[in-house]
Design a protein around this motif. Sequence first.
Motif, PDB file in Angstrom:
ATOM      1  N   TYR A 129       0.837  -1.204   0.000  1.00  0.00           N
ATOM      2  CA  TYR A 129       0.000   0.000   0.000  1.00  0.00           C
ATOM      3  C   TYR A 129       0.873   1.255   0.000  1.00  0.00           C
ATOM      4  CZ  TYR A 129      -3.347   3.507   1.555  1.00  0.00           C
ATOM      5  OH  TYR A 129      -4.118   4.624   1.651  1.00  0.00           O
ATOM      6  N   GLY A 130       0.370   2.306  -0.643  1.00  0.00           N
ATOM      7  CA  GLY A 130       1.035   3.602  -0.587  1.00  0.00           C
ATOM      8  C   GLY A 130       2.067   3.839  -1.661  1.00  0.00           C
ATOM      9  N   THR A 131       2.215   2.911  -2.598  1.00  0.00           N
ATOM     10  CA  THR A 131       3.193   3.080  -3.673  1.00  0.00           C
ATOM     11  C   THR A 131       2.697   4.120  -4.675  1.00  0.00           C
ATOM     12  OG1 THR A 131       3.857   0.780  -3.445  1.00  0.00           O
ATOM     13  CG2 THR A 131       4.461   1.861  -5.486  1.00  0.00           C
ATOM     14  N   ARG A 132       3.626   4.847  -5.268  1.00  0.00           N
ATOM     15  CA  ARG A 132       3.289   5.816  -6.312  1.00  0.00           C
ATOM     16  C   ARG A 132       4.161   5.539  -7.531  1.00  0.00           C
ATOM     17  NH1 ARG A 132       0.201   9.977  -3.895  1.00  0.00           N
ATOM     18  NH2 ARG A 132       0.550  11.425  -5.605  1.00  0.00           N
ATOM     19  N   LEU A 133       3.592   5.767  -8.706  1.00  0.00           N
ATOM     20  CA  LEU A 133       4.251   5.407  -9.966  1.00  0.00           C
ATOM     21  C   LEU A 133       4.803   6.637 -10.665  1.00  0.00           C
ATOM     22  CD1 LEU A 133       4.777   3.084 -12.040  1.00  0.00           C
ATOM     23  CD2 LEU A 133       2.590   3.719 -13.088  1.00  0.00           C
ATOM     24  N   VAL A 134       6.036   6.522 -11.187  1.00  0.00           N
ATOM     25  CA  VAL A 134       6.638   7.579 -12.003  1.00  0.00           C
ATOM     26  C   VAL A 134       7.395   6.929 -13.162  1.00  0.00           C
ATOM     27  CG1 VAL A 134       6.895   9.175 -10.063  1.00  0.00           C
ATOM     28  CG2 VAL A 134       8.772   7.632 -10.635  1.00  0.00           C
ATOM     29  N   GLY A 135       7.641   7.723 -14.207  1.00  0.00           N
ATOM     30  CA  GLY A 135       8.473   7.260 -15.307  1.00  0.00           C
ATOM     31  C   GLY A 135       7.719   7.036 -16.601  1.00  0.00           C
ATOM     32  N   ALA A 136       8.445   7.193 -17.708  1.00  0.00           N
ATOM     33  CA  ALA A 136       7.869   7.082 -19.053  1.00  0.00           C
ATOM     34  C   ALA A 136       7.943   5.673 -19.619  1.00  0.00           C
ATOM     35  CB  ALA A 136       8.590   8.050 -19.992  1.00  0.00           C
ATOM     36  N   SER A 137       8.336   4.704 -18.813  1.00  0.00           N
ATOM     37  CA  SER A 137       8.586   3.363 -19.335  1.00  0.00           C
ATOM     38  C   SER A 137       7.369   2.742 -20.013  1.00  0.00           C
ATOM     39  CB  SER A 137       9.060   2.440 -18.205  1.00  0.00           C
ATOM     40  OG  SER A 137      10.228   2.945 -17.607  1.00  0.00           O
ATOM     41  N   ALA A 138       6.167   2.903 -19.441  1.00  0.00           N
ATOM     42  CA  ALA A 138       4.967   2.301 -20.030  1.00  0.00           C
ATOM     43  C   ALA A 138       4.695   2.884 -21.414  1.00  0.00           C
ATOM     44  CB  ALA A 138       3.766   2.523 -19.118  1.00  0.00           C
ATOM     45  N   VAL A 168      12.742  -9.449 -29.951  1.00  0.00           N
ATOM     46  CA  VAL A 168      12.978  -8.384 -28.972  1.00  0.00           C
ATOM     47  C   VAL A 168      11.728  -8.153 -28.130  1.00  0.00           C
ATOM     48  CG1 VAL A 168      13.555  -5.942 -28.685  1.00  0.00           C
ATOM     49  CG2 VAL A 168      14.664  -7.282 -30.484  1.00  0.00           C
ATOM     50  N   GLY A 169      10.555  -8.125 -28.795  1.00  0.00           N
ATOM     51  CA  GLY A 169       9.306  -7.897 -28.079  1.00  0.00           C
ATOM     52  C   GLY A 169       9.027  -8.967 -27.043  1.00  0.00           C
ATOM     53  N   VAL A 170       9.208 -10.223 -27.430  1.00  0.00           N
ATOM     54  CA  VAL A 170       8.964 -11.338 -26.508  1.00  0.00           C
ATOM     55  C   VAL A 170       9.920 -11.264 -25.321  1.00  0.00           C
ATOM     56  CG1 VAL A 170       9.119 -13.846 -26.248  1.00  0.00           C
ATOM     57  CG2 VAL A 170       7.960 -12.872 -28.239  1.00  0.00           C
ATOM     58  N   ALA A 171      11.186 -10.963 -25.591  1.00  0.00           N
ATOM     59  CA  ALA A 171      12.176 -10.884 -24.513  1.00  0.00           C
ATOM     60  C   ALA A 171      11.842  -9.760 -23.524  1.00  0.00           C
ATOM     61  CB  ALA A 171      13.566 -10.666 -25.108  1.00  0.00           C
ATOM     62  N   ILE A 172      11.441  -8.605 -24.056  1.00  0.00           N
ATOM     63  CA  ILE A 172      11.109  -7.465 -23.192  1.00  0.00           C
ATOM     64  C   ILE A 172       9.913  -7.789 -22.300  1.00  0.00           C
ATOM     65  CG2 ILE A 172      10.192  -5.107 -23.195  1.00  0.00           C
ATOM     66  CD1 ILE A 172      13.134  -5.161 -23.802  1.00  0.00           C
ATOM     67  N   VAL A 173       8.862  -8.366 -22.881  1.00  0.00           N
ATOM     68  CA  VAL A 173       7.668  -8.696 -22.103  1.00  0.00           C
ATOM     69  C   VAL A 173       7.984  -9.760 -21.061  1.00  0.00           C
ATOM     70  CG1 VAL A 173       5.335  -9.677 -22.207  1.00  0.00           C
ATOM     71  CG2 VAL A 173       6.064  -8.007 -23.927  1.00  0.00           C
ATOM     72  N   ALA A 174       8.801 -10.749 -21.422  1.00  0.00           N
ATOM     73  CA  ALA A 174       9.179 -11.806 -20.472  1.00  0.00           C
ATOM     74  C   ALA A 174       9.926 -11.209 -19.280  1.00  0.00           C
ATOM     75  CB  ALA A 174      10.048 -12.847 -21.165  1.00  0.00           C
ATOM     76  N   ILE A 175      10.821 -10.267 -19.537  1.00  0.00           N
ATOM     77  CA  ILE A 175      11.558  -9.606 -18.449  1.00  0.00           C
ATOM     78  C   ILE A 175      10.601  -8.843 -17.534  1.00  0.00           C
ATOM     79  CG2 ILE A 175      13.222  -7.774 -17.943  1.00  0.00           C
ATOM     80  CD1 ILE A 175      14.736  -8.639 -20.482  1.00  0.00           C
ATOM     81  N   ASP A 176       9.608  -8.180 -18.143  1.00  0.00           N
ATOM     82  CA  ASP A 176       8.639  -7.418 -17.338  1.00  0.00           C
ATOM     83  C   ASP A 176       7.785  -8.350 -16.476  1.00  0.00           C
ATOM     84  OD1 ASP A 176       9.464  -4.950 -18.276  1.00  0.00           O
ATOM     85  OD2 ASP A 176       8.063  -4.948 -19.955  1.00  0.00           O
ATOM     86  N   VAL A 177       7.392  -9.494 -17.022  1.00  0.00           N
ATOM     87  CA  VAL A 177       6.593 -10.443 -16.243  1.00  0.00           C
ATOM     88  C   VAL A 177       7.401 -10.977 -15.068  1.00  0.00           C
ATOM     89  CG1 VAL A 177       5.460 -12.702 -16.291  1.00  0.00           C
ATOM     90  CG2 VAL A 177       5.103 -11.089 -18.175  1.00  0.00           C
ATOM     91  N   LEU A 178       8.655 -11.324 -15.300  1.00  0.00           N
ATOM     92  CA  LEU A 178       9.516 -11.790 -14.212  1.00  0.00           C
ATOM     93  C   LEU A 178       9.721 -10.685 -13.172  1.00  0.00           C
ATOM     94  CD1 LEU A 178      12.235 -13.777 -16.212  1.00  0.00           C
ATOM     95  CD2 LEU A 178      10.402 -14.709 -14.778  1.00  0.00           C
ATOM     96  N   GLY A 179       9.719  -9.432 -13.626  1.00  0.00           N
ATOM     97  CA  GLY A 179       9.918  -8.308 -12.725  1.00  0.00           C
ATOM     98  C   GLY A 179       8.776  -8.097 -11.747  1.00  0.00           C
ATOM     99  N   LEU A 180       7.618  -8.727 -12.016  1.00  0.00           N
ATOM    100  CA  LEU A 180       6.491  -8.616 -11.089  1.00  0.00           C
ATOM    101  C   LEU A 180       6.823  -9.217  -9.726  1.00  0.00           C
ATOM    102  CD1 LEU A 180       3.490  -9.555 -13.424  1.00  0.00           C
ATOM    103  CD2 LEU A 180       4.124  -7.281 -12.613  1.00  0.00           C
ATOM    104  N   PHE A 181       7.804 -10.112  -9.708  1.00  0.00           N
ATOM    105  CA  PHE A 181       8.170 -10.786  -8.463  1.00  0.00           C
ATOM    106  C   PHE A 181       9.373 -10.122  -7.787  1.00  0.00           C
ATOM    107  CE2 PHE A 181       6.331 -13.801 -11.467  1.00  0.00           C
ATOM    108  CZ  PHE A 181       5.258 -14.283 -10.726  1.00  0.00           C
ATOM    109  N   GLY A 182       9.777  -8.956  -8.321  1.00  0.00           N
ATOM    110  CA  GLY A 182      10.909  -8.247  -7.751  1.00  0.00           C
ATOM    111  C   GLY A 182      10.485  -7.040  -6.933  1.00  0.00           C
ATOM    112  N   THR A 183      11.420  -6.113  -6.749  1.00  0.00           N
ATOM    113  CA  THR A 183      11.164  -4.939  -5.906  1.00  0.00           C
ATOM    114  C   THR A 183      10.397  -3.840  -6.648  1.00  0.00           C
ATOM    115  OG1 THR A 183      13.336  -4.035  -6.525  1.00  0.00           O
ATOM    116  CG2 THR A 183      13.207  -5.369  -4.508  1.00  0.00           C
ATOM    117  N   ASN A 184      10.348  -3.906  -7.974  1.00  0.00           N
ATOM    118  CA  ASN A 184       9.668  -2.871  -8.756  1.00  0.00           C
ATOM    119  C   ASN A 184       8.437  -3.452  -9.443  1.00  0.00           C
ATOM    120  OD1 ASN A 184       9.176  -0.363  -9.985  1.00  0.00           O
ATOM    121  ND2 ASN A 184      10.422  -0.876 -11.773  1.00  0.00           N
TER     122      ASN A 184
END
Length: 289
Positions: A129-138, A168-184
């Motif tokens: 709770y309380g997280t805020r989002l910044v950045g142009a990545s999306a 490239v697209g598949v690799a980028i999306v796969a990295i983002d999905v794995l990132g759901l389990f990280g700190t960001n």
Amino acid sequence: MSLSQDIKYKLSRLNVLEKIIVVNVAIFLLGLLLQLVQGTFQQSSLSWLELPSDFFTFIVEPWTIISYAFVHYDFLHILFNMLWLYVIGQLFLNLFSPKMALNIYFLGAICGGLLFVACYSLFPQVFSYGTRLVGASAAVRALLIFLCAYLPNKDIRFFMFNLKLWYVGVAIVAIDVLGLFGTNSGGNLAHIGGAALGYFYAIQLKKGTDIGKGFERFMDWIVSLFKGSKKGPLKTVHKNKSKVGGYTKSDFDQFNHQKKIDVILDKISKSGYDSLTAEEKEFLFRSGK
């Protein structure tokens, strides 16, 4: 030429995505300035532009669904986002219109932000709770995945290898999905939302539907509110004898020009960029300019 005139001239020469880069850098510098004024280097100087994860807080701060995409606090964060945007922009604007680039960029930011707010509000036991989002990545992800989906067989040079864009697209999306389990996890949720928009936009455009037209008309209406109405002197209208059936020769030329672009883009989507003749590549390059 004065300094201000020189700056205005250089800004006028930038394409729309390069202007977005300038805005991002300006807001980044503003954030640093406010940190100096406040005497702190905590990442909160532009909090009124950040997207809150709580739905009810977002409702009273609706502008943040777009403004968050222009906020960066970390130098490496803005550096890599803007480098990606610059590189992707050169390829995108050689093939598609500046208005479509803006449609995908802002719709990508909106979709990324909405997915972020939805997941944090619906699954508070999973996301903090309380997280805020910044950045142009999306927004940048939306442009990148759009190209990967629309031109999947186009080759790009990666060090000593040629890679298909869809790899490239598949690799980028796969990295983002794995990132759901990280700190960001929040940032990666936004990446996935932007990527989904880019993919859906490309698939629908291949079918002949530009899903960004409604958003484009809305933005044109917003811009018109700030321009105001300017009444000029009455003009005498003369009948143009060069019109045929209500259209001028320039209308036909513009239509034929766009039709040729559409045919070439369709050929790219089916057979890849390398299937184009030298004349077709030159025509696309000149059209992009």
